[in-house]
Each structure stands twice: as C-alpha cells, then as structure tokens.
Design a protein around this motif. Structure first.
Motif, PDB file in Angstrom:
ATOM      1  N   ALA A 164     102.019  -6.503 103.652  1.00 17.11           N
ATOM      2  CA  ALA A 164     103.352  -6.670 103.065  1.00 17.11           C
ATOM      3  C   ALA A 164     104.296  -7.311 104.080  1.00 17.11           C
ATOM      4  N   LYS A 165     104.201  -6.866 105.326  1.00 18.31           N
ATOM      5  CA  LYS A 165     105.046  -7.433 106.378  1.00 18.31           C
ATOM      6  C   LYS A 165     104.746  -8.917 106.574  1.00 18.31           C
ATOM      7  N   MET A 166     103.464  -9.270 106.562  1.00 16.70           N
ATOM      8  CA  MET A 166     103.074 -10.659 106.757  1.00 16.70           C
ATOM      9  C   MET A 166     103.572 -11.547 105.617  1.00 16.70           C
ATOM     10  N   ILE A 167     103.392 -11.082 104.385  1.00 17.60           N
ATOM     11  CA  ILE A 167     103.778 -11.915 103.253  1.00 17.60           C
ATOM     12  C   ILE A 167     105.296 -12.035 103.136  1.00 17.60           C
ATOM     13  N   ASN A 168     106.015 -10.972 103.466  1.00 20.98           N
ATOM     14  CA  ASN A 168     107.475 -11.046 103.422  1.00 20.98           C
ATOM     15  C   ASN A 168     108.002 -11.988 104.506  1.00 20.98           C
ATOM     16  N   ASP A 169     107.355 -11.978 105.650  1.00 24.66           N
ATOM     17  CA  ASP A 169     107.751 -12.910 106.709  1.00 24.66           C
ATOM     18  C   ASP A 169     107.518 -14.350 106.278  1.00 24.66           C
ATOM     19  N   ALA A 170     106.362 -14.603 105.619  1.00 22.36           N
ATOM     20  CA  ALA A 170     106.064 -15.952 105.150  1.00 22.36           C
ATOM     21  C   ALA A 170     107.061 -16.399 104.086  1.00 22.36           C
ATOM     22  N   VAL A 171     107.431 -15.488 103.192  1.00 25.66           N
ATOM     23  CA  VAL A 171     108.413 -15.814 102.149  1.00 25.66           C
ATOM     24  C   VAL A 171     109.756 -16.176 102.765  1.00 25.66           C
ATOM     25  N   ALA A 172     110.209 -15.360 103.708  1.00 25.08           N
ATOM     26  CA  ALA A 172     111.496 -15.638 104.359  1.00 25.08           C
ATOM     27  C   ALA A 172     111.465 -16.978 105.086  1.00 25.08           C
ATOM     28  N   TYR A 173     110.321 -17.278 105.707  1.00 26.59           N
ATOM     29  CA  TYR A 173     110.195 -18.521 106.471  1.00 26.59           C
ATOM     30  C   TYR A 173     110.287 -19.744 105.562  1.00 26.59           C
ATOM     31  N   ILE A 174     109.514 -19.741 104.450  1.00 30.22           N
ATOM     32  CA  ILE A 174     109.501 -20.921 103.592  1.00 30.22           C
ATOM     33  C   ILE A 174     110.800 -21.046 102.790  1.00 30.22           C
ATOM     34  N   ARG A 175     111.427 -19.912 102.448  1.00 23.72           N
ATOM     35  CA  ARG A 175     112.721 -19.983 101.768  1.00 23.72           C
ATOM     36  C   ARG A 175     113.779 -20.576 102.705  1.00 23.72           C
ATOM     37  N   GLY A 176     113.710 -20.209 103.981  1.00 26.63           N
ATOM     38  CA  GLY A 176     114.646 -20.789 104.936  1.00 26.63           C
ATOM     39  C   GLY A 176     114.473 -22.298 105.042  1.00 26.63           C
ATOM     40  N   LEU A 177     113.239 -22.770 105.041  1.00 29.51           N
ATOM     41  CA  LEU A 177     112.991 -24.209 105.087  1.00 29.51           C
ATOM     42  C   LEU A 177     113.487 -24.886 103.810  1.00 29.51           C
ATOM     43  N   ALA A 178     113.255 -24.232 102.668  1.00 30.44           N
ATOM     44  CA  ALA A 178     113.697 -24.794 101.392  1.00 30.44           C
ATOM     45  C   ALA A 178     115.217 -24.914 101.343  1.00 30.44           C
ATOM     46  N   ASN A 184     113.545 -26.447  96.099  1.00 32.90           N
ATOM     47  CA  ASN A 184     113.365 -25.304  95.216  1.00 32.90           C
ATOM     48  C   ASN A 184     112.806 -24.113  96.002  1.00 32.90           C
ATOM     49  N   ALA A 185     113.674 -23.169  96.348  1.00 29.09           N
ATOM     50  CA  ALA A 185     113.261 -22.011  97.140  1.00 29.09           C
ATOM     51  C   ALA A 185     112.504 -20.995  96.295  1.00 29.09           C
ATOM     52  N   ASP A 186     112.853 -20.872  95.013  1.00 20.97           N
ATOM     53  CA  ASP A 186     112.168 -19.903  94.152  1.00 20.97           C
ATOM     54  C   ASP A 186     110.696 -20.270  93.971  1.00 20.97           C
ATOM     55  N   TRP A 187     110.438 -21.572  93.749  1.00 16.20           N
ATOM     56  CA  TRP A 187     109.031 -21.961  93.606  1.00 16.20           C
ATOM     57  C   TRP A 187     108.294 -21.798  94.937  1.00 16.20           C
ATOM     58  N   ALA A 188     108.979 -22.052  96.037  1.00 13.05           N
ATOM     59  CA  ALA A 188     108.356 -21.865  97.352  1.00 13.05           C
ATOM     60  C   ALA A 188     107.892 -20.421  97.518  1.00 13.05           C
ATOM     61  N   GLU A 189     108.717 -19.467  97.052  1.00 15.43           N
ATOM     62  CA  GLU A 189     108.336 -18.057  97.142  1.00 15.43           C
ATOM     63  C   GLU A 189     107.135 -17.768  96.253  1.00 15.43           C
ATOM     64  N   ARG A 190     107.089 -18.389  95.079  1.00 13.26           N
ATOM     65  CA  ARG A 190     105.930 -18.213  94.204  1.00 13.26           C
ATOM     66  C   ARG A 190     104.666 -18.761  94.845  1.00 13.26           C
ATOM     67  N   ALA A 191     104.802 -19.867  95.575  1.00 14.18           N
ATOM     68  CA  ALA A 191     103.636 -20.450  96.241  1.00 14.18           C
ATOM     69  C   ALA A 191     103.058 -19.491  97.268  1.00 14.18           C
ATOM     70  N   VAL A 192     103.938 -18.663  97.859  1.00 12.60           N
ATOM     71  CA  VAL A 192     103.479 -17.700  98.858  1.00 12.60           C
ATOM     72  C   VAL A 192     102.945 -16.443  98.181  1.00 12.60           C
ATOM     73  N   ARG A 193     103.722 -15.881  97.271  1.00 14.13           N
ATOM     74  CA  ARG A 193     103.346 -14.601  96.672  1.00 14.13           C
ATOM     75  C   ARG A 193     102.227 -14.731  95.644  1.00 14.13           C
ATOM     76  N   GLU A 194     102.224 -15.816  94.870  1.00 16.09           N
ATOM     77  CA  GLU A 194     101.269 -15.975  93.785  1.00 16.09           C
ATOM     78  C   GLU A 194     100.241 -17.063  94.039  1.00 16.09           C
ATOM     79  N   ALA A 195     100.319 -17.726  95.193  1.00 13.00           N
ATOM     80  CA  ALA A 195      99.433 -18.853  95.502  1.00 13.00           C
ATOM     81  C   ALA A 195      99.559 -19.940  94.437  1.00 13.00           C
TER      82      ALA A 195
END
Length: 455
Positions: A164-178, A184-195
């Motif tokens: 959970a810690k790893m995936i939340n870190d990845a989500v925060a990282y890609i949303r920051g880049l978006a 589109n930050a929402d789709w970026a989060e989906r790419a991480v959480r849902e592949a």
C-alpha cells in the motif's frame, strides 16, 4: 613511433571529446533512442544525452521510446534529468507498434511535450512489489475532495502495508508530474492503481498526451509555437525547420548496457568464479586467473547497480565454498553436487525484479547447472584416477624403485637410487654393481633387496 603517438592522441581525443563544438548557425533537434527495459545504462545514456544536447545548443530533445518498463531508480534518474534540463524534452512513443508501459508512462508524463505515433500504447504503470507480482485495485479519482481515492466495492486491496505504501507513493509521484505538465492526473492514478492502458488516439482524447505524430519531423511541426515551462520560465517552442540529429549511445553506454543485463552479469560472475578456482588449483597458469578476475569485477559492478536478493548472494557464496571444498578435499561429487545446486538456486533468485527484460532466462540457468555438474564430475573423476595411481611424492614414492649397489660391507652399505647416494641395509649380502629394489625406508636409510632378475 611518431605514428603510434599520433594514433594514441587521435583515439584519446575521440573518447575524451566525442562531440565537436556546436555550430551556432545550425538549429537542431537531438533525438535519443530508448529501446528495451529502463536500466542504469538507459538512465546514464539519457542523462548524458541531455547534457550533450545543451552543450551542442539544441533547441529540443526528442526522447523516442519503446519500452516495457524498467527499474524505479533508473526511471527516477531520467525524470530528474528531464526536470532539470534547460532544453525542452519531447517524449515520443514510436514507431507504430511501440509502447511506453510502466516506467515509460512516468517519463512521458514528466516530459515537456508528450506525443505518440499511431498504433502505439501507454499505461500499465502499477509498480512491481519487491520479489513479487503486481498489485493494485479498481480505484477511481478523488470524488469527495478528501485527497484520497474513493474505492468502489469489489476493488482489490493491497496485500500488505508495504505494498500500500509503495502504490500510494507511485500515485503521488505520477499525479505530481501530471499536475506539473497540466495532464490528466486522474487517468494517471488509474494507470498506477488499475494498470490501465490507452491507445494513442484515446490518449489524446483523455488529454494524457499533446498529439499524435507519424514521424519526428511531424512532431517538430506540431510542437512549433507551443508554450512549455522549462524550470521557472515559460518558453515558446520554435521547432520549425530544425535539423534532426540522432545521438546514439557511445561505447561506454553500450558496454554498461551489456554488462548490466542480468544474464550477462550472471555469466560474468560464474566465469569469474571458475576462473579463480582453476587459477588456485594450478598456480602460475595466469590466463584463467586474469580472465576470471576481470569477469568477476565486471559482474560485481553489475550487481552494484541492479536490484539483487541477499538470499541469492548467500546461496552463490555457499555454492562457491562447496565447490572449492570439493576441489581441495574431494568427496567424490557430494560437495560439488551440493555446491552446484546452491549456485543454481542462488542464480535463480539473485535478481530481485520481475521487470520484463531484467530477468535471468532459463537457458542461462540451465547452462550454469550443466557447468557446475561438469565441474563436480571432473573433480570426482580426477579423485578416482588419483586413488589408482602410485604415490608420486614423499617417502612412499621411494618404495619399489630400482637402484645399484655402490659399496657394501656385511649387511650395510650404500646404493645409488633416484640419482642420489643412500645408506642401505639388506637381509642378504650384496656386492658393488648389483641391481637392487627398494622395499622399505626408515628415515634416511633404505631397505633393499636383490632385484628379481638377479636372484
């Protein structure tokens, strides 16, 4: 001699100063090619390429990608280099059929311009857990403004707190880049959480990329006039009519790319280990020790930049120890077989990653197993052969050799044996010149008997 000096100076200038000074009159776009898994070699190539593009006065760097993903550390090195670059970077997923999966998606989001060729795709950015498989869930973006994603019923839960810690870190990282690049930050989060993945046309529709382009030239035409933020400054791109220059990896990057391939790194380690073992068994041979030392150092360097499992390293060390023990204290294959098994098991779990392109292949593991088995059989065969041979050194080596009586008085005298004059005793009288056979030894005194041919 002068020709040799000129040749050495020429080679030195080529390696030390690979790029000529930039011509201020020529405007150019530098193209870097990233093909295959994102590795330490890729990160160094991109980082050095951005620096060289700046030195050469490039107006734009095009990062042409076709990657299944790669190591998180290497990906972050590339993204840091892009964010720190004073030259705008356009990531371009090409040619048709290429992809920017996993780490490639993060790099695409970090770039000033994001483009894809028709028939390409991106996404599937779920991080891979250390030593395990994929994890994630069917989550959507934050709907209630709480800063946390709403989790629909039936969504997968991370297996443990570490995941959970790893995936939340990845989500925060890609949303920051978006958010940095206004994508589109929402789709970026989906790419991480849902592949989740997208085709090139869907990526334009979802505002994940800026546009699709068929070629690098088409990309330059569409990027012309766009405003991007480089550092703290907004820059209007002037990419019309830029000369396109491909900047290929130099010899150092190609070498690093080869030795950091897990299969090559493993083979270097095995060659190094066996080379040193053979050198220790036959001191002075030089060649096995030289090749083994170089291979082992290169293999250790590769291990230093790749994610490795300490359990794998421990098994390899145990396997080497058992093989060395077999060579010095033959157990007729028992220690060697155990060492080979430990070596193969260690090699199988040595690299702690499931990233495509950064795994040890089964044929390589099979080769390691065969080499270990062959070494064990060789040592066992030599041990059996040595047991059937006569003793060749020490006191026992004298037993059975022939000699000649030099002088004799009563029951004692002197004989010439093995090219040396020895004091001898015998149970029968002997005469000078007679042939004798050594039948025993007590310190520096030999016990001899008249040779059977003279009996």
């Amino acid at each position: 001699m002068s020709r040799i000096l000129i040749l050495l100076m020429t080679l030195l200038s080529v390696f030390a100063f690979p790029d000529p000074p930039a011509s201020g009159a020529e405007r150019r776009a530098v193209v870097l090619h990233v093909n295959g898994a994102i590795s330490p070699a890729t990160a160094e190539y991109v980082t050095r390429g951005l620096e060289r593009a700046k030195t050469r006065g490039a107006s734009l760097v095009v990062l042409q990608m076709d990657t299944p993903g790669g190591l998180d550390t290497s990906m972050r090195d590339i993204i840091r280099a892009i964010l720190d670059s004073s030259v705008p970077v356009a990531s371009f997923v090409a040619p048709s059929g290429a992809r920017a999966a996993s780490a490639g998606t993060y790099i695409l989001y970090a770039s000033h311009i994001a483009a894809m060729a028709p028939g390409t795709n991106l996404g599937a950015a779920t991080p891979i857990a250390i030593g395990g498989g994929l994890f994630g869930g069917d989550e959507e973006g934050d709907k209630d403004g709480s800063g946390e994603a709403d989790r629909p019923s039936g969504a997968k839960q991370p297996a443990n707190a570490g995941e959970a810690k790893m995936i939340n870190d990845a989500v925060a990282y890609i949303r920051g880049l978006a958010e940095l690049r206004n994508r589109n930050a929402d789709w970026a989060e989906r790419a991480v959480r849902e592949a989740a993945s997208l085709s090139s046309t869907a990526a334009v529709r979802e505002k994940v990329i800026d546009f699709t382009a068929a070629t690098v030239g088409d990309l330059l035409k569409q990027a012309h006039g766009r405003t991007v933020r480089v550092g703290q400054t907004d820059i209007r791109l002037d990419t019309a009519g830029l000369a396109i220059e491909d900047l290929l990896p130099d010899w150092r990057t190609r070498l690093l790319s080869v030795i950091t391939d897990p299969n090559v790194a493993l083979l270097l380690m095995i060659v190094g280990i066996y080379g040193l073992i053979f050198e220790f068994l036959t001191p002075g041979t030089v060649l096995p020790g030289t090749i083994g030392g170089i291979s082992l150092l290169l293999g250790l360097y590769a291990l230093a930049v790749l994610p490795v499992s300490y359990a794998g390293i421990g098994l390899i060390i145990l396997g080497v120890g058992l093989l060395v023990a077999e060579a010095h204290a033959p157990s007729f294959g028992a220690l060697g077989l155990g060492g080979g098994v430990a070596l193969v098991l260690g090699a199988a779990i040595l690299f702690d990653t499931d990233v495509p392109g950064l795994q040890v292949s089964w044929p390589v593991l099979g080769g390691v197993a065969i080499a270990s088995l062959a070494f064990s059989l060789l040592v066992a065969r030599l041990a059996f052969i040595s047991r059937r041979h006569k003793v060749a050194t020490g006191a026992e080596q004298m037993i059975g050799i022939s000699g000649t009586v030099d002088s004799w008085t009563g029951a004692t005298g002197y004989v010439i044996a093995h090219g040396e004059r020895w004091k001898a005793i015998s149970g029968e009288p002997l005469a000078a010149g007679e042939d004798v056979t050594v039948v025993g030894r007590n310190g520096l005194t030999l016990k001899v008997a008249r040779s059977e041919s003279q009996s």
